[in-house]
Design a protein around this motif. Structure first.
Motif, mmCIF file in Angstrom:
data_model
loop_
_atom_site.group_PDB
_atom_site.id
_atom_site.type_symbol
_atom_site.label_atom_id
_atom_site.label_comp_id
_atom_site.label_asym_id
_atom_site.label_seq_id
_atom_site.Cartn_x
_atom_site.Cartn_y
_atom_site.Cartn_z
ATOM 1 N N LEU A 118 24.286 32.570 -30.193
ATOM 2 C CA LEU A 118 24.645 31.170 -30.055
ATOM 3 C C LEU A 118 25.367 30.920 -28.738
ATOM 4 N N GLY A 119 26.295 31.830 -28.403
ATOM 5 C CA GLY A 119 26.982 31.688 -27.112
ATOM 6 C C GLY A 119 26.029 31.812 -25.944
ATOM 7 N N ILE A 120 25.077 32.742 -26.033
ATOM 8 C CA ILE A 120 24.091 32.903 -24.956
ATOM 9 C C ILE A 120 23.216 31.662 -24.842
ATOM 10 N N GLU A 121 22.842 31.099 -25.976
ATOM 11 C CA GLU A 121 22.003 29.902 -25.961
ATOM 12 C C GLU A 121 22.734 28.725 -25.312
ATOM 13 N N ARG A 122 24.006 28.573 -25.634
ATOM 14 C CA ARG A 122 24.771 27.492 -25.012
ATOM 15 C C ARG A 122 24.883 27.694 -23.500
ATOM 16 N N ARG A 123 25.091 28.937 -23.087
ATOM 17 C CA ARG A 123 25.166 29.231 -21.654
ATOM 18 C C ARG A 123 23.805 28.969 -20.994
ATOM 19 N N ARG A 124 22.737 29.307 -21.679
ATOM 20 C CA ARG A 124 21.399 29.043 -21.133
ATOM 21 C C ARG A 124 21.178 27.548 -20.909
ATOM 22 N N GLN A 125 21.578 26.742 -21.884
ATOM 23 C CA GLN A 125 21.403 25.300 -21.742
ATOM 24 C C GLN A 125 22.236 24.748 -20.583
ATOM 25 N N LEU A 126 23.464 25.261 -20.411
ATOM 26 C CA LEU A 126 24.330 24.809 -19.319
ATOM 27 C C LEU A 126 23.724 25.149 -17.959
ATOM 28 N N LEU A 127 23.277 26.390 -17.793
ATOM 29 C CA LEU A 127 22.717 26.805 -16.504
ATOM 30 C C LEU A 127 21.362 26.132 -16.246
ATOM 31 N N ALA A 128 20.597 25.877 -17.299
ATOM 32 C CA ALA A 128 19.328 25.169 -17.122
ATOM 33 C C ALA A 128 19.576 23.748 -16.649
ATOM 34 N N ALA A 129 20.622 23.113 -17.177
ATOM 35 C CA ALA A 129 20.951 21.758 -16.732
ATOM 36 C C ALA A 129 21.357 21.737 -15.260
ATOM 37 N N GLU A 130 21.953 22.820 -14.782
ATOM 38 C CA GLU A 130 22.320 22.907 -13.364
ATOM 39 C C GLU A 130 21.124 23.212 -12.475
ATOM 40 N N GLY A 131 19.997 23.585 -13.060
ATOM 41 C CA GLY A 131 18.803 23.874 -12.265
ATOM 42 C C GLY A 131 18.700 25.306 -11.791
ATOM 43 N N LEU A 132 19.495 26.229 -12.361
ATOM 44 C CA LEU A 132 19.459 27.622 -11.901
ATOM 45 C C LEU A 132 18.184 28.345 -12.306
#
Length: 418
Positions: A118-132
């Motif tokens: 769950l923590g990894i998924e939240r981090r994935r969504q955050l970095l995806a929103a930044e365009g990384l």
């Protein structure tokens, strides 16, 4: 017989319906409860309003049936799969008709590995929103790198696989191997330090971060945000070779190339010399065949040109034009001679006419031309009024000239009277 308030005995047994009803009453008194277990046998059944699961106790061979809304599984922050360790909030229900018990759940929460995911998924969504994870940020791998930077565990199987496979594919390949812990609290700082050193090295053309798989807990460093941002800022292409298929670490998403295994990373980093030589041989054969076909085609074109009449006997055209030129020259010469003859005869006629009209013929018939020579300039006389006495004259006749002096003049009417 109801048996609701009577004592239960061999002489007064309860019917099955009474037993099931009493059991249902006791089960329903539990109300909502939290239950921990491992999910198995998920049946979503599209088009229905109920999904069925089995929740088993991982420490004992005991399980319970679970029902829930399909939306509950779809809304879960972590994908519910077989083997997921979860905590469920539900109300147990006892079905008197078939004597079975199930748990109707309204909330599912991951625990243990589920919380990590769950923590990894939240981090994935955050970095995806930044365009990384934008594909436009991906750098292309060089065809033949001068030196490969390799970050892996010391003497690990992943390190041996990358070096051995790459060396077998291209014997001249060079490696700059950096040993680093690939799990635990010290892994991320060491990997980032090696990554920056290799990225700053001018001879390093590609960097491989390799590990031979592992559990979700072991692979947590490869989803660390600091490491992910360090990979994004690299100017050297990075290959992620973590080798964990079920749960992809976030390093696979930010790396320029994701390799399924360290062996796959070695294959992507360097070309296979045998296959490249074979491809070169194929290209040479194709180019030689294409060149021969082109030469044959052009040779046929030249043969066709040589067989054309204009090239087989090139002077035939000149001969035809020579004959035409000779005819034109003869025609021009004939026309010119005819024109010259015509103009010659015309000139003779004009000369004869001119001679007839000229002064010489007039003089030959007995006429004379009288000029006054003492005037300036001399002029031909046409009247006696222009001659004073003693004027000097030149009288031209057919065979010569006579010089005379005026002694007297006589008007024309006197001459007519005589």
């Amino acid at each position: 017989m109801s048996g609701g308030g009577s004592a239960n005995s061999a002489d007064n047994p309860w019917p099955v319906r009474t037993v099931n009803t009493k059991i249902a009453d006791w089960v329903h008194r539990l109300g909502q409860i939290w239950v921990e277990g491992q999910v198995t046998q998920i049946s979503r059944r599209p088009g229905t309003r109920t999904s069925f699961l089995t929740l088993r106790d991982p420490a004992a061979d005991i399980s319970i049936s679970v029902t829930c809304s399909p939306d509950l599984l779809a809304r879960s922050e972590v994908r519910i799969t077989d083997g997921a360790h979860v905590v469920m909030l539900g109300r147990p229900s006892y079905y008197t008709g078939r004597g079975s018990i199930s748990l109707r759940v309204t909330d599912i929460r991951p625990i243990g590995v589920g919380q990590l995911l769950l923590g990894i998924e939240r981090r994935r969504q955050l970095l995806a929103a930044e365009g990384l994870f934008d594909p436009r940020l991906k750098r292309a791998l060089p065809f033949l790198p001068r030196t490969i930077g390799l970050i892996s565990g010391r003497s690990s199987a992943a390190q041996r696989d990358v070096v051995s496979v790459a060396s077998a594919r291209w014997t001249a390949v060079r490696f700059d191997v950096r040993d680093a812990p690939v799990q635990g609290p010290t892994a991320v700082p060491r990997i980032i330090a090696h990554l920056r050193e290799l990225d700053a090295h001018p001879e390093i053309d590609v960097i491989i971060i390799a590990r031979g798989g592992g559990s979700v807990e072991d692979l947590l460093p490869f989803s660390d945000e600091a490491l992910l941002r360090a990979v994004v800022t690299c100017t050297t292409p990075v290959i992620s070779a973590i080798g964990h298929e079920p749960d992809t670490p976030l390093l696979d998403l930010v790396a320029d190339v994701r390799a399924a295994t360290p062996t796959d990373a070695a294959k992507r980093a360097v070309p296979d010399v045998e296959s490249e030589l074979a491809a070169i041989a194929v290209l040479r054969r194709r180019s030689a065949r294409a060149l021969r076909n082109w030469v044959h085609r052009e040779d046929r074109v030249l043969a066709g040109l040589r067989n054309r009449p204009v090239l087989a006997d090139p002077f035939s055209i000149l001969d035809r034009h020579t004959e035409r030129v000779e005819r034109l020259r003869a025609d021009a010469r004939r026309d010119l001679i005819r024109h010259v003859d015509t103009e010659g005869r015309r000139t003779e006629h004009l000369a004869a006419r001119l001679a007839t009209l000229g002064p010489a013929q007039t003089l030959a018939r007995g006429y004379a031309v009288v000029q006054r020579v003492d005037a300036d300039p001399p002029y031909v006389l046409d009247s006696v009024d222009e001659l004073p006495d003693a004027s000097q004259l030149r009288i031209r006749v057919a065979d010569g000239s006579i010089h005379a002096q005026v002694t007297a003049t006589e008007p024309a009417h006197n001459q007519e009277e005589q």
